[in-house]
Motif scaffolding. Structure first.
Motif, PDB file in Angstrom:
ATOM      1  N   PHE A   8       0.823  -1.208   0.000  1.00 44.32           N
ATOM      2  CA  PHE A   8       0.000   0.000   0.000  1.00 44.32           C
ATOM      3  C   PHE A   8       0.860   1.262   0.000  1.00 44.32           C
ATOM      4  CE2 PHE A   8      -2.406   3.224   2.495  1.00 44.32           C
ATOM      5  CZ  PHE A   8      -3.413   3.469   1.576  1.00 44.32           C
ATOM      6  N   ALA A   9       1.964   1.227   0.757  1.00 39.96           N
ATOM      7  CA  ALA A   9       2.830   2.403   0.869  1.00 39.96           C
ATOM      8  C   ALA A   9       3.487   2.771  -0.451  1.00 39.96           C
ATOM      9  CB  ALA A   9       3.894   2.162   1.941  1.00 39.96           C
ATOM     10  N   CYS A  10       3.603   1.825  -1.359  1.00 39.55           N
ATOM     11  CA  CYS A  10       4.243   2.103  -2.652  1.00 39.55           C
ATOM     12  C   CYS A  10       3.488   3.153  -3.444  1.00 39.55           C
ATOM     13  CB  CYS A  10       4.366   0.808  -3.454  1.00 39.55           C
ATOM     14  SG  CYS A  10       5.168   1.009  -5.052  1.00 39.55           S
ATOM     15  N   ASP A  11       2.144   3.147  -3.333  1.00 37.81           N
ATOM     16  CA  ASP A  11       1.340   4.113  -4.093  1.00 37.81           C
ATOM     17  C   ASP A  11      -0.034   4.206  -3.450  1.00 37.81           C
ATOM     18  OD1 ASP A  11      -0.019   5.669  -5.919  1.00 37.81           O
ATOM     19  OD2 ASP A  11       0.681   4.596  -7.677  1.00 37.81           O
ATOM     20  N   THR A  12      -0.139   5.038  -2.423  1.00 32.51           N
ATOM     21  CA  THR A  12      -1.397   5.132  -1.671  1.00 32.51           C
ATOM     22  C   THR A  12      -2.506   5.794  -2.470  1.00 32.51           C
ATOM     23  OG1 THR A  12      -0.663   7.219  -0.696  1.00 32.51           O
ATOM     24  CG2 THR A  12      -0.191   5.202   0.541  1.00 32.51           C
ATOM     25  N   ILE A  66       9.183   8.138 -14.283  1.00 28.99           N
ATOM     26  CA  ILE A  66       7.879   8.105 -13.607  1.00 28.99           C
ATOM     27  C   ILE A  66       7.944   7.221 -12.364  1.00 28.99           C
ATOM     28  CG2 ILE A  66       5.505   7.247 -13.831  1.00 28.99           C
ATOM     29  CD1 ILE A  66       5.596   8.261 -16.741  1.00 28.99           C
ATOM     30  N   ALA A  67       8.578   6.058 -12.486  1.00 32.93           N
ATOM     31  CA  ALA A  67       8.691   5.160 -11.343  1.00 32.93           C
ATOM     32  C   ALA A  67       9.459   5.828 -10.203  1.00 32.93           C
ATOM     33  CB  ALA A  67       9.382   3.864 -11.757  1.00 32.93           C
ATOM     34  N   ALA A  68      10.528   6.550 -10.552  1.00 33.20           N
ATOM     35  CA  ALA A  68      11.315   7.243  -9.532  1.00 33.20           C
ATOM     36  C   ALA A  68      10.500   8.371  -8.899  1.00 33.20           C
ATOM     37  CB  ALA A  68      12.596   7.795 -10.151  1.00 33.20           C
ATOM     38  N   TRP A  69       9.747   9.110  -9.731  1.00 38.94           N
ATOM     39  CA  TRP A  69       8.908  10.186  -9.194  1.00 38.94           C
ATOM     40  C   TRP A  69       7.853   9.632  -8.242  1.00 38.94           C
ATOM     41  CZ3 TRP A  69       3.649  10.893  -9.591  1.00 38.94           C
ATOM     42  CH2 TRP A  69       3.170  12.105  -9.067  1.00 38.94           C
ATOM     43  N   LYS A  70       7.222   8.508  -8.604  1.00 40.69           N
ATOM     44  CA  LYS A  70       6.207   7.910  -7.750  1.00 40.69           C
ATOM     45  C   LYS A  70       6.825   7.449  -6.426  1.00 40.69           C
ATOM     46  CE  LYS A  70       2.921   5.398  -9.678  1.00 40.69           C
ATOM     47  NZ  LYS A  70       1.744   6.268  -9.601  1.00 40.69           N
ATOM     48  N   ALA A  71       8.057   6.938  -6.472  1.00 41.01           N
ATOM     49  CA  ALA A  71       8.731   6.526  -5.239  1.00 41.01           C
ATOM     50  C   ALA A  71       8.988   7.729  -4.327  1.00 41.01           C
ATOM     51  CB  ALA A  71      10.039   5.816  -5.565  1.00 41.01           C
ATOM     52  N   LYS A  72       9.390   8.843  -4.925  1.00 43.30           N
ATOM     53  CA  LYS A  72       9.628  10.057  -4.127  1.00 43.30           C
ATOM     54  C   LYS A  72       8.316  10.571  -3.546  1.00 43.30           C
ATOM     55  CE  LYS A  72      11.811  14.627  -4.208  1.00 43.30           C
ATOM     56  NZ  LYS A  72      10.712  15.214  -3.409  1.00 43.30           N
ATOM     57  N   ASP A  73       7.248  10.526  -4.333  1.00 39.38           N
ATOM     58  CA  ASP A  73       5.947  10.965  -3.859  1.00 39.38           C
ATOM     59  C   ASP A  73       5.478  10.093  -2.685  1.00 39.38           C
ATOM     60  OD1 ASP A  73       3.517  12.665  -4.285  1.00 39.38           O
ATOM     61  OD2 ASP A  73       2.593  10.719  -4.652  1.00 39.38           O
ATOM     62  N   ALA A  74       5.701   8.779  -2.807  1.00 43.04           N
ATOM     63  CA  ALA A  74       5.326   7.870  -1.720  1.00 43.04           C
ATOM     64  C   ALA A  74       6.102   8.197  -0.451  1.00 43.04           C
ATOM     65  CB  ALA A  74       5.578   6.424  -2.137  1.00 43.04           C
ATOM     66  N   ALA A  75       7.382   8.510  -0.600  1.00 38.05           N
ATOM     67  CA  ALA A  75       8.206   8.856   0.558  1.00 38.05           C
ATOM     68  C   ALA A  75       7.718  10.147   1.215  1.00 38.05           C
ATOM     69  CB  ALA A  75       9.667   8.987   0.138  1.00 38.05           C
ATOM     70  N   ASP A  76       7.376  11.131   0.390  1.00 34.73           N
ATOM     71  CA  ASP A  76       6.872  12.394   0.928  1.00 34.73           C
ATOM     72  C   ASP A  76       5.582  12.181   1.712  1.00 34.73           C
ATOM     73  OD1 ASP A  76       8.992  13.705  -0.245  1.00 34.73           O
ATOM     74  OD2 ASP A  76       7.837  14.395  -1.996  1.00 34.73           O
ATOM     75  N   LYS A  77       4.688  11.364   1.171  1.00 28.66           N
ATOM     76  CA  LYS A  77       3.407  11.118   1.836  1.00 28.66           C
ATOM     77  C   LYS A  77       3.596  10.351   3.143  1.00 28.66           C
ATOM     78  CE  LYS A  77       0.143  11.276  -2.022  1.00 28.66           C
ATOM     79  NZ  LYS A  77       0.992  11.992  -2.978  1.00 28.66           N
ATOM     80  N   ALA A  78       4.584   9.442   3.162  1.00 25.38           N
ATOM     81  CA  ALA A  78       4.824   8.627   4.353  1.00 25.38           C
ATOM     82  C   ALA A  78       5.715   9.316   5.372  1.00 25.38           C
ATOM     83  CB  ALA A  78       5.441   7.290   3.943  1.00 25.38           C
ATOM     84  N   GLY A  79       6.348  10.419   4.969  1.00 26.12           N
ATOM     85  CA  GLY A  79       7.261  11.106   5.872  1.00 26.12           C
ATOM     86  C   GLY A  79       8.608  10.430   6.008  1.00 26.12           C
ATOM     87  N   TRP A  80       8.973   9.634   4.985  1.00 26.23           N
ATOM     88  CA  TRP A  80      10.297   8.993   5.022  1.00 26.23           C
ATOM     89  C   TRP A  80      11.367  10.015   4.640  1.00 26.23           C
ATOM     90  CZ3 TRP A  80       8.120   4.787   1.296  1.00 26.23           C
ATOM     91  CH2 TRP A  80       7.252   3.939   2.000  1.00 26.23           C
TER      92      TRP A  80
END
Length: 523
Positions: free
Chosen positions: A295-299, A443-457
């Motif tokens: 789920f954390a990969c792309d909420t 795109i995959a890298a951008w989505k990973a960064k977005d997931a990190a931002d949302k999770a607070g990593w």
């Protein structure tokens, strides 16, 4: 002729379901019952008066039952046009009585194949007399009713039929023989003769559900299952609850099931799919751990998605899943507490499959194009250690190699061009369906960064990840985008004329790179 009173009925069925009740009803309307072998015995055991087929024809059943109904008295009684004077005269001259109803279902050929029977037993379950009677009765449906499905016994149980009844039954009967013959032809071509692509490819489909619409509301759609299917797929899953499945639900659910099947023998694993593409995949020590990582990969994309599990659904995971809107959940099973939790979400569809399908199973895939069909074998290619070729100066660590294999497995199920970053047994970022590989990597890298931002990593999970590409990198730019995202290992098929350039770029960046020699395009 419109309405026909049934005076004589010929009953010869392999599946005895409901036959005694039907025969009892017919006898109550004064219908003479004629029957064969096991069917005649079942009716007599029920106390019914039955005339043997051998009494009708004057010939005994012979050759282990291979020859019993193939006789002019039978087929003359079926094919005679009742208001044709020449036909009536021929019946009188040869002592042929009219048969007004035939009830037949065929030897269980598909079931015999499915149980793994020897060739001789399979051949013996090719019905000859049954299809012959079906075709004769169906051709003469102006006068004769033909029933091939126990579901239709009620149509004839009253002792008479209408022309509309007989026409509908005849159409269904020809479908039954066409399906039966196609199944046999398919077995001879593919199983017995080993031809994956015979000159004529018979494909037998049985309609399951009529769907509200197709991909879009202005399109009509229906769901068909493969006749005699032995693999438990979406078509064989039990829907425990929820609204009826739509065309898109079924398509996405199949994509989710195909991917989770890759993890059938792995630890607890979860797949989340949106629009036939995985948006999060993870394995963990527990199902809830795997779900949270996936789920954390792309909420964002997970909202309204399809979730597939490789373990029975438990209460903790069920609670987490119901935390957001989910269309469909697929699992081998579910415990009582999980079922109770899901019951509060009445629209949530839960499909229980039992055993997951084998990802390595053989089979064919079909896609319609204008004026024809494209047929191919399933992409069941699996990697072995012997397939892996280490092509860079630095070899991958065991952890990197495990992540490479995980990312490669997921990339196989992502629409091309596909790029998948993975770390620690879960996806970090997925790029799907782009027209060039560089954009998929970005795109995959951008989505990973977005997931990190949302999770607070502090950093995205692409840092220290492995990256998989479903096809070779034609240029080093896609690889360098992965380097920029923080990947330390790469898995790809290789085979480009610029492989040397790509390997050199990987060496310069300190990457470990593995070639598989196998491509996984998915369009």
């Amino acid at each position: 002729m419109t309405d026909i009173t049934i005076r004589r009925a010929l009953l010869s069925v392999s599946d005895k379901t409901g036959i005694v009740d039907l025969a009892t009803g017919l006898a109550g309307h004064g219908v003479e019952l004629v029957s064969t072998g096991g069917t005649a015995k079942a009716l007599r055991d029920a106390g019914l008066d039955v005339r043997d087929i051998s009494d009708l024809t004057g010939f005994p059943e012979m050759m282990d039952g291979r020859v019993k109904t193939l006789h002019p008295v039978v087929h003359g009684g079926l094919l005679a046009v009742r208001d044709n004077p020449e036909h009536v005269a021929a019946m009188d001259a040869h002592g042929i009585g009219a048969i007004d109803l035939v009830v037949v279902n065929l030897y269980p050929f598909a079931a015999t194949v499915a149980k793994g029977a020897e060739r001789a037993e399979i051949i013996e379950n090719i019905d000859i007399g049954g299809p012959s009677m079906i075709r004769s009765a169906a051709k003469n449906h102006a006068s004769v009713a033909i029933v091939t499905d126990p579901e239709d016994y009620a149509v004839v149980a009253g002792g008479s039929t209408t022309l509309a009844d007989r026409t509908k039954l005849a159409a269904k009967a020809y479908t039954a023989t066409a399906s039966y013959d196609s199944t046999i032809a398919g077995w001879f071509a593919q199983e017995d003769q080993g031809e994956a692509f015979p000159a004529t490819l018979p494909i037998v489909l049985e309609r399951g559900a009529a769907l509200r619409y197709g991909e879009n509301p202005h399109q009509q759609a229906a769901f068909y299952t493969t006749a005699g299917a032995t693999t438990r797929g979406i078509g064989q899953a039990a829907q425990v609850q929820g609204k009826e499945l739509s065309y898109n639900n079924l398509n996405d659910a199949d994509a989710a099931l195909e991917l989770i099947a890759e993890f059938r023998d792995a630890g607890p694993s979860v797949v989340i799919v949106k629009h036939a593409n995985p948006c999060g995949v993870a394995s963990g020590a527990t199902l809830i751990e795997a779900y949270n990582a996936a789920f954390a990969c792309d909420t964002v994309s997970a909202f309204g998605g399809i979730i597939a599990l490789n373990r029975p659904l438990d209460a903790e995971t069920a609670r987490a899943i119901t935390g957001i809107f989910t269309e469909v959940v697929i699992a081998p099973d579910a415990d009582d507490e999980a079922l109770e939790i899901f019951a509060a979400k009445k629209n949530l569809r839960l499909l229980l499959t039992g055993d997951l399908p084998d990802a390595a199973r053989p089979g064919l895939q079909a896609k319609s194009i204008t004026g024809g069909w494209l047929i191919q074998t399933r992409d069941n290619g699996m990697l072995t250690d012997a397939d892996l070729k280490m092509v860079t100066k630095r070899q991958p660590t065991p952890e990197e190699l495990a992540d490479c294999r995980f990312a490669w497995t997921v990339a196989k199920h992502v629409k091309s061009n596909a790029i998948v970053y993975a770390k620690g047994g879960s996806t970090a970022g997925i790029g799907a369906g782009q027209m060039n590989r560089l954009e998929s990597a970005r795109i995959a890298a951008w989505k990973a960064k977005d997931a990190a931002d949302k999770a607070g990593w502090e950093t995205p999970r692409t840092i220290g990840s492995a990256v998989a590409s479903d096809a070779f990198f034609p240029f080093a730019d896609g690889l360098l985008a992965a380097v920029e995202a923080g990947a330390t290992a790469v898995i790809q098929p290789g085979g480009s004329i610029r492989d040397a350039d790509v390997i050199a770029a990987a060496d310069e960046a300190g990457l470990a790179m593995v070639f598989t020699g196998m491509r996984h395009f998915r369009h």
